[in-house]
Scaffold this motif. Structure first.
Motif, PDB file in Angstrom:
ATOM      1  N   ASP A   1       0.915  -1.201  -0.049  1.00 39.65           N
ATOM      2  CA  ASP A   1       0.018   0.163   0.087  1.00 39.65           C
ATOM      3  C   ASP A   1       0.861   1.387   0.090  1.00 39.65           C
ATOM      4  N   LEU A   2       1.768   1.380   0.991  1.00 36.47           N
ATOM      5  CA  LEU A   2       2.924   2.376   0.913  1.00 36.47           C
ATOM      6  C   LEU A   2       3.517   2.679  -0.574  1.00 36.47           C
ATOM      7  N   LEU A   3       3.805   1.573  -1.002  1.00 35.09           N
ATOM      8  CA  LEU A   3       4.511   1.936  -2.434  1.00 35.09           C
ATOM      9  C   LEU A   3       3.713   2.595  -3.254  1.00 35.09           C
ATOM     10  N   GLN A   4       2.438   2.493  -3.448  1.00 36.04           N
ATOM     11  CA  GLN A   4       1.470   3.085  -4.168  1.00 36.04           C
ATOM     12  C   GLN A   4       1.228   4.296  -3.787  1.00 36.04           C
ATOM     13  N   GLU A   5       1.744   4.976  -2.839  1.00 34.72           N
ATOM     14  CA  GLU A   5       1.578   6.501  -2.463  1.00 34.72           C
ATOM     15  C   GLU A   5       2.078   7.332  -3.406  1.00 34.72           C
ATOM     16  N   PRO A   6       1.485   8.302  -3.974  1.00 39.02           N
ATOM     17  CA  PRO A   6       2.223   9.206  -5.048  1.00 39.02           C
ATOM     18  C   PRO A   6       3.090  10.019  -4.400  1.00 39.02           C
ATOM     19  N   SER A   7       3.004  10.149  -3.404  1.00 35.95           N
ATOM     20  CA  SER A   7       4.129  11.158  -2.713  1.00 35.95           C
ATOM     21  C   SER A   7       5.230  10.897  -2.352  1.00 35.95           C
ATOM     22  N   LEU A   8       5.524   9.288  -2.731  1.00 28.85           N
ATOM     23  CA  LEU A   8       6.777   8.737  -2.280  1.00 28.85           C
ATOM     24  C   LEU A   8       8.013   9.387  -2.942  1.00 28.85           C
ATOM     25  N   THR A   9       9.137   9.772  -2.457  1.00 29.32           N
ATOM     26  CA  THR A   9      10.331  10.297  -3.158  1.00 29.32           C
ATOM     27  C   THR A   9      11.105   8.960  -3.900  1.00 29.32           C
ATOM     28  N   VAL A  10      11.793   9.099  -4.525  1.00 27.81           N
ATOM     29  CA  VAL A  10      12.687   8.168  -5.161  1.00 27.81           C
ATOM     30  C   VAL A  10      13.415   7.356  -4.127  1.00 27.81           C
ATOM     31  N   GLU A  11      13.791   7.964  -2.955  1.00 29.46           N
ATOM     32  CA  GLU A  11      14.610   7.448  -2.190  1.00 29.46           C
ATOM     33  C   GLU A  11      13.766   6.253  -1.299  1.00 29.46           C
ATOM     34  N   TRP A  12      12.591   6.989  -1.019  1.00 26.11           N
ATOM     35  CA  TRP A  12      11.718   6.317  -0.130  1.00 26.11           C
ATOM     36  C   TRP A  12      11.072   4.951  -0.953  1.00 26.11           C
ATOM     37  N   LYS A  13      10.914   5.292  -2.317  1.00 31.55           N
ATOM     38  CA  LYS A  13      10.282   4.227  -3.356  1.00 31.55           C
ATOM     39  C   LYS A  13      11.420   2.912  -3.185  1.00 31.55           C
ATOM     40  N   GLN A  14      12.705   3.302  -3.155  1.00 35.16           N
ATOM     41  CA  GLN A  14      13.793   2.111  -3.170  1.00 35.16           C
ATOM     42  C   GLN A  14      13.809   1.693  -2.038  1.00 35.16           C
ATOM     43  N   ILE A  15      13.796   2.102  -0.742  1.00 36.34           N
ATOM     44  CA  ILE A  15      13.620   1.675   0.604  1.00 36.34           C
ATOM     45  C   ILE A  15      12.532   0.913   0.862  1.00 36.34           C
TER      46      ILE A  15
END
Length: 195
Positions: A166-180
């Motif tokens: 669910d978190l990975l679908q969050e549009p506001s995720l930064t590139v860094e957070w997507k990787q984490i």
């Protein structure tokens, strides 16, 4: 060990180190702290201030509205040093203080959750603390990541997978957070032992 560092980094990202440094500098330079021997201390880096000095300044300024920021800085330092017993009362005081803002309460609840899990293995209590943090800031990426991480580490892989997906679908995720989040999710899906 890398993902453990990532979880700790998530805690740091919740707080605001810059604001804390400003508060510390203000306390040490502008207030009458001569009895503490710190009145003329020039602070450019929070690392230059000892735990003992922070404890003394906190004790002398308990009623000051900015004290929660300093408590968070000291609690985070204790947590990073693995001194959970010393971190706990400061996190708890920030959560309970009427002068703490929402961000400070979230940071303190996340800190309490992490030390509750990492120090005592109490997953349910830790997750309850994160739920309280999410009531204050429902979209907090670091808090949601910690939730997924604690679920993973406590053997609740299916729940962890849902939280992280669910978190990975969050549009506001930064590139860094997507990787984490992607790295953690991959570890959960592979049923890797929490590292």
């Amino acid at each position: 060990a890398g993902r453990t560092r990532t979880a700790v980094t998530a805690l740091i990202l919740i707080g605001s180190a810059g604001a804390v440094l400003v508060a510390v500098t203000s306390f040490l330079q502008d207030r009458d702290e001569t009895a503490l021997g710190v009145a003329d201390l020039q602070v450019e880096d929070l690392d230059e201030v000892s735990n003992q000095t922070l404890e003394a300044v906190i004790a002398a300024n308990l009623d000051h509205p900015q004290i929660s920021g300093m408590r968070l800085a000291l609690a985070d330092r204790y947590r990073e040093e693995g001194d959970y017993r010393s971190a706990f009362p400061h996190y708890f005081a920030v959560v309970e203080s009427e002068t703490s803002d929402a961000g400070q309460r979230v940071a303190a609840l996340a800190g309490l959750a992490w030390i509750t899990w990492d120090g005592n293995g109490e997953a349910d209590t830790a997750l309850g603390l994160l739920d309280r943090a999410l009531e204050i800031q429902p979209g907090s990426v670091p808090v949601r990541f910690l939730e997924g991480r604690i679920l993973h580490c406590s053997g609740q892989s299916d729940r962890s997978e849902r939280v992280l997906s669910d978190l990975l679908q969050e549009p506001s995720l930064t590139v860094e957070w997507k990787q984490i989040v992607s790295d953690e999710l991959a570890a959960v899906e592979a049923r890797e032992v929490c590292a």
